[in-house]
Design a protein around this motif. Structure first.
Motif, PDB file in Angstrom:
ATOM      1  N   TRP A 239      11.689 -32.030 -89.221  1.00 51.73           N
ATOM      2  CA  TRP A 239      10.280 -31.426 -89.020  1.00 51.73           C
ATOM      3  C   TRP A 239       9.758 -32.310 -87.640  1.00 51.73           C
ATOM      4  CZ3 TRP A 239       8.640 -27.040 -89.794  1.00 51.73           C
ATOM      5  CH2 TRP A 239       8.933 -26.121 -90.887  1.00 51.73           C
ATOM      6  N   THR A 240      10.056 -33.609 -87.731  1.00 48.26           N
ATOM      7  CA  THR A 240       9.561 -34.677 -86.760  1.00 48.26           C
ATOM      8  C   THR A 240      10.382 -34.119 -85.492  1.00 48.26           C
ATOM      9  OG1 THR A 240       9.132 -36.286 -88.294  1.00 48.26           O
ATOM     10  CG2 THR A 240       8.929 -36.630 -86.117  1.00 48.26           C
ATOM     11  N   GLY A 241      11.718 -33.859 -85.803  1.00 50.73           N
ATOM     12  CA  GLY A 241      12.429 -33.499 -84.376  1.00 50.73           C
ATOM     13  C   GLY A 241      12.113 -32.182 -83.801  1.00 50.73           C
ATOM     14  N   ALA A 242      11.693 -31.471 -84.642  1.00 50.93           N
ATOM     15  CA  ALA A 242      11.321 -29.991 -84.387  1.00 50.93           C
ATOM     16  C   ALA A 242       9.962 -30.168 -83.412  1.00 50.93           C
ATOM     17  CB  ALA A 242      11.054 -28.974 -85.402  1.00 50.93           C
ATOM     18  N   LEU A 243       9.177 -30.876 -83.841  1.00 45.67           N
ATOM     19  CA  LEU A 243       7.866 -31.312 -83.082  1.00 45.67           C
ATOM     20  C   LEU A 243       8.417 -31.932 -81.646  1.00 45.67           C
ATOM     21  CD1 LEU A 243       4.910 -31.291 -83.097  1.00 45.67           C
ATOM     22  CD2 LEU A 243       4.972 -33.644 -84.099  1.00 45.67           C
ATOM     23  N   ILE A 244       9.319 -33.041 -81.902  1.00 46.91           N
ATOM     24  CA  ILE A 244       9.488 -33.625 -80.613  1.00 46.91           C
ATOM     25  C   ILE A 244      10.003 -32.527 -79.421  1.00 46.91           C
ATOM     26  CG2 ILE A 244      10.853 -35.323 -79.520  1.00 46.91           C
ATOM     27  CD1 ILE A 244      10.862 -36.980 -82.027  1.00 46.91           C
ATOM     28  N   LEU A 245      10.971 -31.661 -80.104  1.00 44.30           N
ATOM     29  CA  LEU A 245      11.564 -30.713 -79.116  1.00 44.30           C
ATOM     30  C   LEU A 245      10.373 -29.884 -78.459  1.00 44.30           C
ATOM     31  CD1 LEU A 245      14.800 -29.161 -80.545  1.00 44.30           C
ATOM     32  CD2 LEU A 245      14.515 -30.363 -78.454  1.00 44.30           C
TER      33      LEU A 245
ATOM     34  N   ARG B  44       3.871 -30.706 -90.417  1.00 45.58           N
ATOM     35  CA  ARG B  44       4.937 -31.149 -91.101  1.00 45.58           C
ATOM     36  C   ARG B  44       5.386 -32.371 -90.250  1.00 45.58           C
ATOM     37  NH1 ARG B  44       7.500 -28.800 -95.492  1.00 45.58           N
ATOM     38  NH2 ARG B  44       8.571 -30.448 -95.493  1.00 45.58           N
ATOM     39  N   GLY B  45       5.744 -31.933 -88.811  1.00 48.33           N
ATOM     40  CA  GLY B  45       6.144 -33.104 -87.865  1.00 48.33           C
ATOM     41  C   GLY B  45       5.396 -34.382 -87.799  1.00 48.33           C
ATOM     42  N   ALA B  46       4.026 -34.188 -88.018  1.00 46.70           N
ATOM     43  CA  ALA B  46       3.152 -35.508 -87.705  1.00 46.70           C
ATOM     44  C   ALA B  46       3.291 -36.470 -88.958  1.00 46.70           C
ATOM     45  CB  ALA B  46       1.826 -34.889 -87.693  1.00 46.70           C
ATOM     46  N   GLN B  47       3.860 -35.882 -90.011  1.00 50.70           N
ATOM     47  CA  GLN B  47       3.848 -36.838 -91.197  1.00 50.70           C
ATOM     48  C   GLN B  47       4.838 -37.958 -90.825  1.00 50.70           C
ATOM     49  OE1 GLN B  47       5.396 -34.407 -94.470  1.00 50.70           O
ATOM     50  NE2 GLN B  47       3.330 -33.259 -94.620  1.00 50.70           N
ATOM     51  N   ARG B  48       5.931 -37.926 -90.157  1.00 46.79           N
ATOM     52  CA  ARG B  48       6.597 -39.004 -89.968  1.00 46.79           C
ATOM     53  C   ARG B  48       6.637 -39.240 -88.340  1.00 46.79           C
ATOM     54  NH1 ARG B  48      11.447 -41.344 -91.631  1.00 46.79           N
ATOM     55  NH2 ARG B  48      10.625 -42.638 -89.742  1.00 46.79           N
TER      56      ARG B  48
ATOM     57  N   GLN C  92      15.505 -36.860 -94.959  1.00 50.87           N
ATOM     58  CA  GLN C  92      16.137 -35.958 -93.799  1.00 50.87           C
ATOM     59  C   GLN C  92      15.473 -34.984 -93.408  1.00 50.87           C
ATOM     60  OE1 GLN C  92      19.978 -35.346 -94.773  1.00 50.87           O
ATOM     61  NE2 GLN C  92      20.818 -37.420 -93.978  1.00 50.87           N
ATOM     62  N   GLN C  93      14.842 -33.956 -94.554  1.00 54.56           N
ATOM     63  CA  GLN C  93      14.141 -32.853 -94.069  1.00 54.56           C
ATOM     64  C   GLN C  93      12.751 -33.177 -93.385  1.00 54.56           C
ATOM     65  OE1 GLN C  93      13.640 -30.637 -98.009  1.00 54.56           O
ATOM     66  NE2 GLN C  93      15.677 -30.025 -97.741  1.00 54.56           N
ATOM     67  N   ASN C  94      12.112 -34.087 -93.742  1.00 50.90           N
ATOM     68  CA  ASN C  94      11.138 -34.512 -93.126  1.00 50.90           C
ATOM     69  C   ASN C  94      11.280 -34.930 -91.613  1.00 50.90           C
ATOM     70  OD1 ASN C  94       8.982 -34.471 -94.866  1.00 50.90           O
ATOM     71  ND2 ASN C  94       9.276 -36.134 -95.860  1.00 50.90           N
TER      72      ASN C  94
ATOM     73  N   GLN D  67       9.129 -45.899 -85.637  1.00 53.31           N
ATOM     74  CA  GLN D  67      10.663 -45.977 -86.336  1.00 53.31           C
ATOM     75  C   GLN D  67      11.455 -44.624 -85.753  1.00 53.31           C
ATOM     76  OE1 GLN D  67      10.931 -46.382 -90.469  1.00 53.31           O
ATOM     77  NE2 GLN D  67      12.740 -47.321 -90.216  1.00 53.31           N
ATOM     78  N   VAL D  68      10.696 -43.457 -85.504  1.00 50.96           N
ATOM     79  CA  VAL D  68      11.513 -42.367 -85.250  1.00 50.96           C
ATOM     80  C   VAL D  68      12.246 -42.611 -84.185  1.00 50.96           C
ATOM     81  CG1 VAL D  68      11.258 -39.813 -84.781  1.00 50.96           C
ATOM     82  CG2 VAL D  68       9.871 -40.825 -86.626  1.00 50.96           C
ATOM     83  N   TRP D  69      11.469 -43.053 -83.038  1.00 52.69           N
ATOM     84  CA  TRP D  69      12.111 -43.254 -81.675  1.00 52.69           C
ATOM     85  C   TRP D  69      13.316 -44.489 -81.897  1.00 52.69           C
ATOM     86  CZ3 TRP D  69      10.414 -39.763 -78.500  1.00 52.69           C
ATOM     87  CH2 TRP D  69       9.276 -38.933 -78.887  1.00 52.69           C
ATOM     88  N   THR D  70      13.115 -45.504 -82.663  1.00 51.47           N
ATOM     89  CA  THR D  70      14.034 -46.648 -82.522  1.00 51.47           C
ATOM     90  C   THR D  70      15.107 -46.351 -83.310  1.00 51.47           C
ATOM     91  OG1 THR D  70      12.602 -47.796 -84.056  1.00 51.47           O
ATOM     92  CG2 THR D  70      12.227 -48.127 -81.444  1.00 51.47           C
TER      93      THR D  70
END
Lengths: 258, 293
Positions: free
Chosen positions: B265-271, B50-54, B260-262, B58-61
C-alpha cells in the motif's frame, strides 16, 4: 520590356529574361521579361492566380523547397544568373516579407539576430548594433527598445509585420521581396507599413506584390501588370494607371475585371 | 414586424420550457461526472489511508523484507525503479524525438510517414506484457544479457517511445509552416531550420511528453516481470536481477504476509504521488510553451 527615358541615372538591379516557371507540366509564368531598378519600388499587380506571387518567389528560389518545380530562362542579379546559384546563397542575398506576419517563436531581439547568427556573426557588439539599426530602419525601434526580450508574439499584427521587415533588413538584402505584406492587417497598420516602404526607397531595391491597386499607386515607382501568367505591361506607375498602352491594363486598373 | 402584444405570454412559456430542458440536461451531466469521480476519490482515499500507515523514513531506506520478517522498507525497490526509469528515459527520448523529427521534418515520402505513424500507434496498443516478453526473447535470452536493469529499462523505453514520438510529432505537425518559410527565406539550411527554429519551440512539448511517458513507465509491472525479474537486495549493477517498486507491490500485494501487504500500500501511495508530481510538472511545462500562432 524596355523602359521609357526616365531611368537615366538608375541602374538595373535585376533583369528577368525570357523567363518561364513550371509547376510540374503547368506553365505558371510564361516568357516574362522584366527589369527591376535599383533602389526603386516595383509593384506587381493583377487578378488572383495571375502568377504575381509565383514570379516573386522565383526571385528567392522559394519554389526549390517543393518538388516538381522548374525554371526556364534567366533572372540576372546584376550580371549573375540567380537560377544557376545555390538557392540558399540566393536567399542570403534576397530577403522576403510574407503575407501574414510570421515572427519566430523567439524574443524580439532573437528574431532579428537569427539571420545574422546563421551567417556566422558572433560578435555581440556587431549583433546588437545591427539589430538596433534594422529595428530603426523598420520604424519599430521606439516601440520595442525597452522590451527586446519579450516574445515577438506579444506584439500587435502591424508591429509583427514591421518586425519581419526588420528581420529581413538586418542581413542587408540586395533586393527585398514583399508578398502582399498588408493583406492581413487593418488600415492603420497598413498605412504604417506603406510609409515604411516609402521610407526604404533609395536604400534597398523593393519588389512588392499587391492585390490593392491603390497601394501600388501610393508606394511604387514602377508597376508590372500580370495576367494569366504573362507580363502584360510594365512601366512607370503613373503611366500604368493613367495612360497604359495595353487595352487589358486599362480595363484592369479601371476595375472592369479582376 | 414587431411581435404582437398578445403573443408575449406564449413566448414566455416557450422560453421557460427551453430553459428547463437545458437545466435538466445540465443536471444529468453533473450527475454523470460525479459518478465518474466517485471511484477515483475512493481509490485515492483508500490508497492514502492504507499507504499512510507505513509512510515512514524506513520505507525509503530499508530493504524489502522477506515474508514473516518484521519492518523493512522499499528502499532498494525505489532505487531500482528510479535507475530503470532514468535509463529508459535516456534511451527513449533521443530515439523518440529523432523518429518524430524524421517523420515530420526530414522524410518527404507521404507513405513512409503514414507507415511510421501506424507503427507508433500499433506499438502504443501492444499489451505491455508482450513488450516484456519481446525484450526477454530479444535481449535477456537472444543477446544473452540475462535479467537486469538494462533489459528492464529497454522494456520500459518501448512503453515510453510512442508517447514521446506522438507528442513531438503532434507539435511539429502543428508548427506553423510560415515560420519555417521565414527561416528558409533568410537563407537557413534544413538543419538550421530544424535546430534553430523547430526544436527550441518543440522543447516544452518534448518535456511534457517525457513526463507523461515517465509517469506511465514508473508504474508498469508487466514488462519488468521477464526482464528485471525483481530482487530483494540493493541494485549491484546494471546486469543481474533488479528490484522495482511496481514488481514489489505486485508480489507483496498478492502475498499473505500482512507486513508485506502494508508495504505494498505504501508503495502504491509513492507511485501515485509520483504520477501526481509528474503530471503537475507536465502541466506547468505545457503552460510555459510559447503559443504557436
Amino acid at each position: 520590356m524596355e523602359l521609357a527615358q526616365d531611368q537615366l541615372g538608375t541602374q538595373v538591379k535585376a533583369q528577368v529574361k525570357n523567363f518561364s516557371f513550371f509547376y510540374g507540366s503547368n506553365k505558371a509564368i510564361k516568357d516574362v521579361d522584366l527589369e527591376v531598378l535599383d533602389c526603386k519600388v516595383t509593384s506587381m499587380i493583377g487578378p488572383s492566380g495571375c502568377g504575381k506571387t509565383t514570379l516573386l518567389r522565383c526571385f528567392n528560389r522559394m519554389h526549390d523547397l517543393y518538388p516538381g518545380t522548374r525554371y526556364e530562362g534567366e533572372i540576372l542579379l546584376e550580371s549573375q544568373n540567380l537560377l544557376s546559384l545555390d538557392p540558399i546563397e540566393v536567399r542570403m542575398r534576397i530577403g522576403m516579407v510574407f503575407q501574414k506576419p510570421n515572427p519566430f517563436p523567439k524574443s524580439i531581439f532573437e528574431n532579428i539576430a537569427y539571420g545574422l547568427r546563421i551567417r556566422g556573426v558572433k560578435d555581440k557588439g556587431v549583433i546588437n548594433e545591427r539589430v538596433e539599426r534594422a529595428l530603426r530602419d523598420a520604424a519599430i525601434w521606439d516601440e520595442v527598445k525597452d522590451r527586446l526580450k519579450d516574445m515577438a508574439f506579444n506584439l500587435s499584427g502591424g508591429q509583427q509585420q514591421r518586425l519581419c521587415i526588420a528581420r529581413a533588413l538586418a542581413t542587408d538584402p540586395e533586393i527585398l521581396l514583399f508578398d502582399e505584406p498588408t493583406s492581413a492587417l487593418d488600415p492603420i497598420a497598413t498605412a504604417s507599413i506603406e510609409e515604411l516602404v516609402i521610407g526604404l526607397k533609395g536604400k534597398v531595391t523593393i519588389l512588392i506584390v499587391t492585390h490593392n491597386m491603390q497601394q501600388a499607386v501610393r508606394i511604387s515607382d514602377y508597376t508590372a501588370f500580370m495576367y494569366l501568367g504573362e507580363l502584360v505591361e510594365f512601366d512607370r506607375t503613373d503611366v500604368i494607371f493613367n495612360n497604359a498602352a495595353q487595352q487589358r491594363t486599362r480595363e484592369y486598373v479601371s476595375g472592369q475585371f479582376g | 414586424m414587431a411581435i404582437a402584444h398578445r403573443q408575449r405570454p406564449a413566448l414566455g412559456k416557450n422560453l421557460a420550457w427551453r430553459q428547463g430542458w437545458g437545466r435538466f440536461w445540465t443536471a444529468v451531466v453533473v450527475l454523470m461526472g460525479a459518478i465518474a469521480l466517485v471511484p477515483l476519490a475512493i481509490l485515492l482515499g483508500y490508497v492514502l489511508v492504507r499507504g499512510a500507515q507505513r509512510f515512514d523514513v524506513q520505507v525509503w531506506t530499508a530493504l524489502t523484507p522477506a515474508a514473516g520478517q518484521v519492518g523493512g522498507g522499499l528502499g532498494n525497490a525505489i532505487v531500482g525503479s528510479i535507475v530503470m526509469v532514468a535509463l529508459a528515459t535516456g534511451f527513449s527520448v533521443p530515439l523518440g524525438v529523432a523518429v518524430a523529427l524524421y517523420g515530420t521534418e526530414v522524410c518527404r515520402q507521404a507513405w513512409i510517414r503514414a507507415a511510421l505513424r501506424l507503427a507508433v500507434n500499433v506499438l502504443n496498443g501492444v499489451p505491455s506484457i508482450l513488450l516484456g516478453v519481446f525484450v526477454y526473447g530479444a535481449v535477456v535470452v537472444g543477446l544473452g544479457w540475462g535479467f537486469g536493469a538494462i533489459a528492464g529499462a529497454l522494456a520500459l523505453s518501448l512503453i515510453m517511445l510512442p508517447t514521446i514520438i506522438r507528442t513531438t510529432d503532434d507539435f511539429c505537425q502543428g508548427f506553423p509552416p510560415e515560420q519555417r518559410l521565414a527561416a528558409y527565406a533568410l537563407g537557413a539550411t534544413d538543419w538550421e531550420v530544424l535546430t534553430g527554429i523547430v526544436l527550441p519551440a518543440a522543447l516544452p512539448a518534448i518535456l511534457t511528453g517525457t513526463m507523461l511517458a515517465l509517469s506511465r513507465a514508473a508504474g508498469e509491472t508487466a514488462p519488468l516481470i521477464f526482464t528485471a525479474l525483481g530482487f530483494d537486495f540493493w541494485l549491484r549493477g546494471l546486469s543481474g536481477p533488479a528490484p522495482a517498486l511496481s514488481l514489489t507491490i505486485y508480489r507483496f500485494a498478492t502475498g499473505f504476509d500482512p507486513n508485506q501487504q502494508n508495504l505494498a500500500w505504501t508503495g502504491a501511495l509513492i507511485l501515485l504521488l509520483l504520477v501526481l508530481l509528474t503530471q503537475g510538472l507536465a502541466r506547468i511545462l505545457a503552460r510555459l510553451a510559447p503559443p504557436s500562432t
